[in-house]
Scaffold this active site. Structure first.
Site, mmCIF file in Angstrom:
data_model
loop_
_atom_site.group_PDB
_atom_site.id
_atom_site.type_symbol
_atom_site.label_atom_id
_atom_site.label_comp_id
_atom_site.label_asym_id
_atom_site.label_seq_id
_atom_site.Cartn_x
_atom_site.Cartn_y
_atom_site.Cartn_z
ATOM 1 N N GLU A 280 0.825 -1.205 0.000
ATOM 2 C CA GLU A 280 0.000 0.000 0.000
ATOM 3 C C GLU A 280 0.861 1.257 0.000
ATOM 4 O OE1 GLU A 280 -3.971 2.019 1.787
ATOM 5 O OE2 GLU A 280 -3.373 0.050 2.542
ATOM 6 N N SER A 281 1.968 1.224 0.709
ATOM 7 C CA SER A 281 2.868 2.378 0.717
ATOM 8 C C SER A 281 3.381 2.660 -0.686
ATOM 9 C CB SER A 281 4.036 2.141 1.674
ATOM 10 O OG SER A 281 3.563 2.016 3.001
#
Length: 139
Positions: free
Chosen positions: A63-64
């Site tokens: 997700e980062s």
């Protein structure tokens, strides 16, 4: 900023920051363009009680990378926010460093989809993460 060279992308991430969770987990961005983003994360400190890299750690790395890549694509005055994420874990890392490689599947005006492949030190795929981000005007 959709056609920024790698050095500009890394400068952009340094200015924007990676967020407290990514820092706490020891992530380090090593390559950052709209077409390919790469980050590493240590296994140590991010494990579940039996010593395997926590499945949620794979997702946080994915997700980062995916959210940051979507925001780089979105450009100034626009914000990409995650609306869906999924992960399939196929191997367990127990030591060393994992590497996430993020590539776009779709780069639209209002939506992006990225695939993040997370591999161990031997280059073996451990997890595949897919994230969809919606792009909207900054509040």
């Amino acid at each position: 900023m959709t056609d920024a060279p790698a050095s500009e992308g890394l400068e952009w991430t340094a200015q924007r920051g990676m967020g407290a969770l990514a820092q706490k987990m020891g992530m380090r961005f090593t390559e950052f363009t709209v077409e390919r983003c790469v980050a590493t994360m240590p296994v140590e400190g991010n494990t579940q009680p039996v010593g395997l890299l926590h499945g949620g750690a794979y997702v946080v790395l994915g997700e980062s990378l995916g959210s940051m890549a979507a925001n780089l694509h979105a450009g100034p005055g626009r914000l990409a926010v995650g609306v869906d994420i999924n992960a399939t874990h196929t191997r367990s890392a127990t030591s060393g460093i994992v590497t996430g490689v993020c590539t776009p599947i779709h780069l639209g005006r209002s939506m992006t989809v990225h695939e993040i492949v997370v591999s161990d030190d031997q280059g073996r795929r451990c997890s595949t993460v897919r994230i969809t981000n919606m792009i909207k005007a900054m509040p």
